[in-house]
Enzyme design. Structure first.
Site, mmCIF file in Angstrom:
data_model
loop_
_atom_site.group_PDB
_atom_site.id
_atom_site.type_symbol
_atom_site.label_atom_id
_atom_site.label_comp_id
_atom_site.label_asym_id
_atom_site.label_seq_id
_atom_site.Cartn_x
_atom_site.Cartn_y
_atom_site.Cartn_z
ATOM 1 N N ASN A 61 0.836 -1.211 0.000
ATOM 2 C CA ASN A 61 0.000 0.000 0.000
ATOM 3 C C ASN A 61 0.865 1.253 0.000
ATOM 4 O O ASN A 61 0.580 2.232 -0.703
ATOM 5 C CB ASN A 61 -0.898 0.032 1.239
ATOM 6 C CG ASN A 61 -2.053 -0.950 1.175
ATOM 7 O OD1 ASN A 61 -2.331 -1.524 0.128
ATOM 8 N ND2 ASN A 61 -2.724 -1.141 2.293
ATOM 9 N N ARG A 417 -11.234 -3.784 -13.717
ATOM 10 C CA ARG A 417 -10.102 -4.677 -13.434
ATOM 11 C C ARG A 417 -10.618 -6.105 -13.512
ATOM 12 O O ARG A 417 -11.682 -6.406 -12.984
ATOM 13 C CB ARG A 417 -9.535 -4.450 -12.024
ATOM 14 C CG ARG A 417 -9.035 -3.053 -11.742
ATOM 15 C CD ARG A 417 -8.408 -2.992 -10.352
ATOM 16 N NE ARG A 417 -8.271 -1.622 -9.876
ATOM 17 C CZ ARG A 417 -7.261 -0.816 -10.173
ATOM 18 N NH1 ARG A 417 -6.307 -1.250 -10.970
ATOM 19 N NH2 ARG A 417 -7.202 0.414 -9.688
ATOM 20 N N ARG A 447 -5.587 2.253 -12.819
ATOM 21 C CA ARG A 447 -4.190 2.383 -12.428
ATOM 22 C C ARG A 447 -3.545 1.040 -12.092
ATOM 23 O O ARG A 447 -4.078 0.257 -11.323
ATOM 24 C CB ARG A 447 -4.074 3.332 -11.230
ATOM 25 C CG ARG A 447 -2.627 3.653 -10.867
ATOM 26 C CD ARG A 447 -2.540 4.625 -9.730
ATOM 27 N NE ARG A 447 -2.880 5.975 -10.156
ATOM 28 C CZ ARG A 447 -3.742 6.760 -9.518
ATOM 29 N NH1 ARG A 447 -4.385 6.311 -8.467
ATOM 30 N NH2 ARG A 447 -3.979 7.983 -9.942
ATOM 31 N N HIS A 477 -15.801 3.661 -13.948
ATOM 32 C CA HIS A 477 -15.583 2.861 -12.736
ATOM 33 C C HIS A 477 -16.820 2.042 -12.378
ATOM 34 O O HIS A 477 -16.786 1.235 -11.460
ATOM 35 C CB HIS A 477 -15.220 3.824 -11.587
ATOM 36 C CG HIS A 477 -14.756 3.161 -10.340
ATOM 37 N ND1 HIS A 477 -15.493 3.190 -9.171
ATOM 38 C CD2 HIS A 477 -13.632 2.448 -10.064
ATOM 39 C CE1 HIS A 477 -14.837 2.529 -8.232
ATOM 40 N NE2 HIS A 477 -13.706 2.072 -8.742
ATOM 41 N N TYR A 510 -12.203 -9.551 -1.517
ATOM 42 C CA TYR A 510 -12.872 -8.263 -1.340
ATOM 43 C C TYR A 510 -14.335 -8.487 -0.981
ATOM 44 O O TYR A 510 -15.007 -9.320 -1.576
ATOM 45 C CB TYR A 510 -12.820 -7.436 -2.631
ATOM 46 C CG TYR A 510 -11.480 -6.852 -2.990
ATOM 47 C CD1 TYR A 510 -10.289 -7.377 -2.499
ATOM 48 C CD2 TYR A 510 -11.397 -5.757 -3.848
ATOM 49 C CE1 TYR A 510 -9.065 -6.842 -2.843
ATOM 50 C CE2 TYR A 510 -10.168 -5.211 -4.204
ATOM 51 C CZ TYR A 510 -9.008 -5.760 -3.697
ATOM 52 O OH TYR A 510 -7.793 -5.219 -4.048
ATOM 53 N N ARG A 606 -13.862 2.501 5.374
ATOM 54 C CA ARG A 606 -12.650 1.690 5.541
ATOM 55 C C ARG A 606 -11.390 2.539 5.532
ATOM 56 O O ARG A 606 -10.497 2.350 6.345
ATOM 57 C CB ARG A 606 -12.558 0.632 4.431
ATOM 58 C CG ARG A 606 -11.208 -0.084 4.417
ATOM 59 C CD ARG A 606 -11.166 -1.208 3.416
ATOM 60 N NE ARG A 606 -11.529 -0.812 2.070
ATOM 61 C CZ ARG A 606 -10.697 -0.255 1.191
ATOM 62 N NH1 ARG A 606 -9.453 0.020 1.536
ATOM 63 N NH2 ARG A 606 -11.097 0.038 -0.033
ATOM 64 N N HIS A 634 -15.239 -3.382 0.708
ATOM 65 C CA HIS A 634 -15.215 -2.676 -0.571
ATOM 66 C C HIS A 634 -16.598 -2.242 -1.042
ATOM 67 O O HIS A 634 -16.724 -1.455 -1.974
ATOM 68 C CB HIS A 634 -14.552 -3.585 -1.621
ATOM 69 C CG HIS A 634 -14.179 -2.908 -2.890
ATOM 70 N ND1 HIS A 634 -14.887 -3.067 -4.067
ATOM 71 C CD2 HIS A 634 -13.164 -2.054 -3.176
ATOM 72 C CE1 HIS A 634 -14.323 -2.345 -5.024
ATOM 73 N NE2 HIS A 634 -13.278 -1.724 -4.518
#
Length: 732
Positions: A61, A417, A447, A477, A510, A606, A634
């Site tokens: 991270n 993704r 990204r 997204h 997730y 979160r 998530h």
């Protein structure tokens, strides 16, 4: 005598909700989040190998934070940009604050790993040892390994007037070696890259374990190289060696609306990323000042950019220990379950022989199983909750069945993704080969997934899939699928609207939600949204969906202000919102107004939270918790009490400016009463968490909740796993 007038009480000054003191800095808030991740590595309740995993997650991270956030702040400083956010902290001050906050945390992380976690591992017969602590026989084995495997790959690079300082790739591990020529007495610097083609931690074979019964015994690769440097520099004296590592900026500088071909433009930017400016240098503690200074000068760095750390660098590589076959040191394995609503489809499938390859299954199989699934959705909306519910048995099955079902005419999907060997992409390719209209929006600007997404885009285009790369100037997204099906002479649209990516691998780690529906208004909204994404449509409104950047911000604020009106009218007013981050100033300001009006607000955030809770007169009625544990929270869930007629929403967007203004996002209302009740119960479980929940304090720190004496632990993840098993068993 006239009576003296009592002095008139002065009205209180109105509170300026734009005052920077009411907003946390987002960089520091993100670092607080990562600190909570690191705490899982310190917590003795966390299984031993999972503690190494959390060490690795923290480091990974942090790499991304430097590549993106710190790189962005440095760029602002270099460009003379003085613009400040709601917290009032200019970029240069933020960089200083990041350094001041972070240095003691990473220093302690490395000390804790080197001095405490290694000892705990050794106690359990897992030995990550040092080369010079090995027996001569063990050292000989590793020296042979070096000569046979590693040595041929290494390229020692000298640094002198004839050899300029070499290119150092971002995040690579390197040895800086100080060598001395015994003939001239001259000292020189050389660099050896630790190759990533080999395991970072090299295990010794079982027959060399001493004593027997050892679970694992190994040495870091760089130590093996360091003890064989004389083979790389024959005739030279090795004065000293130290590991170092750099981090480069990874921000893509791309004007998407000016690019003639977005795919080619992004490929070019990815190549440029390799040469991004250096934003961090990590070195081993004890490095000679001259060597340190040389590295700083060659990388054009200042003292603020250097982190001198104890022991091993690149603790990301500790992920490797999760591969050891030692379940006693890991969380109990969780097997995602087939939700009760999908068991009918499983039963239908079990009537066929599915032992053969999926490609050989006949049309009768696909028709029968697809009919079962689509009839199930026609009976009513279905919600699935990953990783408690199986992604493969629900979302993946929905897309795969649609790809093979003869009645399906078209499939449209957004891919942000997905995994490297994506069964989702394979299903879409099959759908195109089966003659269906397939449209896929591949977000090339996701990204660190750009290269993966370019690969899939090209693969899909080859089989005739309509591939588009999004809307110029916006990142797509949203997590949506639209399936168009011919049924009894009419067209029906089926949708999946989720909070997470169509990625089978992350779906097991997730926590996310997804809605299956064939409601006509949702189908119509999604059709229009895909027309915006693939064509030139300019949709200004939607029937049900909240879509960014068109309607979501305004509609979100309307929902908050409606609760304010209820509170002012003396009616019950309540907001519960769960998301990854909240940083948008306008939304935070509206929540402050809601708190002042008497609205009760619970936020489950979160990560970053720029809202300051518990401030008298500003945010007294706002509570913020963060849940950190084995699964990454998530999902985005929004609840508005609406005076007893509650509204629920789920979707892809956080309350961040980028989500509301610079991305294509979709949030759907949840209108089925049974699903509303299910969401309410799940939110209540999270709010009651006394094991994984951290409470945000008014000063920006977080306090972990603990069970009261005699109180049972209520961790969100363990409670929901147990509940899922109970639901599934009760349905059989």
């Amino acid at each position: 005598m006239p009576s003296a007038k009592s002095p008139r009480r002065k009205a209180p000054e109105p509170i300026d909700l734009d005052n920077p003191q009411y907003y946390f800095n987002r960089s520091l808030s993100w670092l607080e989040f990562n600190k909570r991740v690191l705490h899982e590595a310190y917590d003795p309740r966390t299984p031993l190998l999972e503690r190494l995993k959390f060490m690795a997650i923290f480091s990974s991270n942090l790499d991304e934070f430097f590549m993106v956030r710190v790189a962005g702040l440095k760029q602002q400083v270099e460009s003379g940009i003085l613009q400040v956010g709601a917290d009032g902290m200019p970029p240069a001050e933020q960089l200083q604050a990041v350094r001041q906050y972070l240095l003691p945390i990473v220093t302690e992380q490395h000390r804790y790993f080197d001095q405490e976690l290694r000892a705990l591992l050794a106690k359990e017969s897992i030995f990550l040892t040092r080369f010079n602590e090995l027996t001569p026989e063990q050292q000989a084995y590793l020296n042979d390994y070096f000569q046979a495997q590693v040595f041929p790959v290494l390229t020692p690079l000298a640094v002198d007037p004839a050899h300029p300082f070499p290119y150092i790739s971002s995040l690579s591990l390197n040895l800086a070696v100080l060598i001395r020529d015994p003939e001239s007495g001259q000292e020189r610097l050389a660099r050896v890259k630790v190759p990533n083609q080999f395991p970072r931690f090299v295990a010794l074979p079982q027959h060399l374990h001493s004593p027997q019964g050892v679970h694992w015994l190994g040495v870091p690769l760089e130590e093996i190289i360091a003890h064989n440097l004389s083979a790389l520099f024959p005739g030279m004296e090795i004065e000293a060696y130290f590991a170092f590592r750099i981090t480069r900026s990874a921000d893509l500088e791309l004007e998407t609306d000016k690019a003639d071909d977005l795919l080619i433009a992004i490929e070019q930017e990815i190549r440029k990323r390799r040469f991004g400016s250096v934003v961090r240098l990590e070195v081993q503690r004890g490095i000679p000042p001259l060597l340190r200074q040389t590295l700083m000068e060659e990388m054009d760095l200042e003292e603020i950019d250097v982190y001198e750390l104890e022991g091993l660098l690149c603790l990301n590589d500790l992920f490797a220990f999760m591969g050891l076959p030692l379940p006693q040191f890991k969380d109990p394995e969780w097997q995602p379950q087939v939700p009760p609503s999908f068991q009918r489809v499983e039963e239908r499938e079990s009537m066929f022989d599915t032992s053969s390859e999926i490609t050989t299954l006949g049309t009768d199989y696909w028709e029968a199983v697809a009919n079962e699934l689509f009839s199930l959705i026609r009976e009513g909306d279905i919600i699935v909750h990953h990783p408690y519910h199986s992604f493969a048995a629900t979302v993946q099955r929905f897309i795969t069945l649609a790809a093979h079902d003869p009645q399906v005419l078209a499939i449209k999907i957004t891919l942000y993704r997905t995994s490297g060997d994506s069964p989702i992409v394979s299903a879409l390719i099959k759908a195109a080969e089966n003659g269906k209209q397939v449209a896929v929006l591949v977000e090339l600007k996701a990204r660190f997934d750009e290269e993966n997404n370019i690969l899939w885009a090209r693969k899909l285009e080859k089989v005739g899939v309509h591939v588009v790369y999004g809307v110029p100037g916006l990142k797509t997204h949203t997590k949506t699928v639209l399936v168009v099906r011919q049924e009894a002479g009419q067209i029906r649209r089926y949708v999946h609207i989720g909070t997470g990516n169509y990625n089978p691998k992350t779906a097991s780690l997730y926590e996310d939600l997804g809605l299956f529906s064939c409601r006509e208004e949702l189908g119509a909204d999604l059709s229009e949204l895909f027309n915006v994404l693939t064509g030139y449509a300019r949709q200004r409104d939607y029937r049900k969906l909240l879509v960014a950047p068109v309607t979501m911000r305004d509609r979100t604020l309307q929902l908050i202000y409606r609760e304010i009106e209820h509170a002012r009218n003396g009616q019950p007013a309540r907001i519960i919102a769960k998301m990854n981050a909240i940083t948008d100033t306008q939304v935070i300001r509206a929540l402050y107004e809601a708190s002042q009006a008497g609205v009760d607000i619970d936020l489950i955030i979160r990560g970053m939270c720029c809202l300051r809770p518990g401030v008298p007169g500003v945010s007294d009625r706002i509570r913020v918790i963060s849940i950190i544990g084995r699964f990454l929270e998530h999902s985005r869930i929004f609840y508005f009490g609406n005076n007893g007629d509650p509204e629920y929403y789920i979707g892809s967007a956080d309350w961040r400016s980028r989500n509301l203004d610079r991305r294509v996002e979709a949030i759907t209302p949840i209108e089925d009463p049974a699903i509303q009740l299910e969401l309410k119960e799940r939110l209540e479980i999270m709010l009651a968490d006394n094991r994984q929940a951290w409470e945000l304090q008014p000063d920006g720190t977080y306090r972990q909740r603990q069970p009261a004496p005699g109180e049972a632990e209520r961790g969100t993840h363990s409670v929901l796993m147990a509940r899922t098993l109970k639901d599934v068993q009760g349905s059989h």
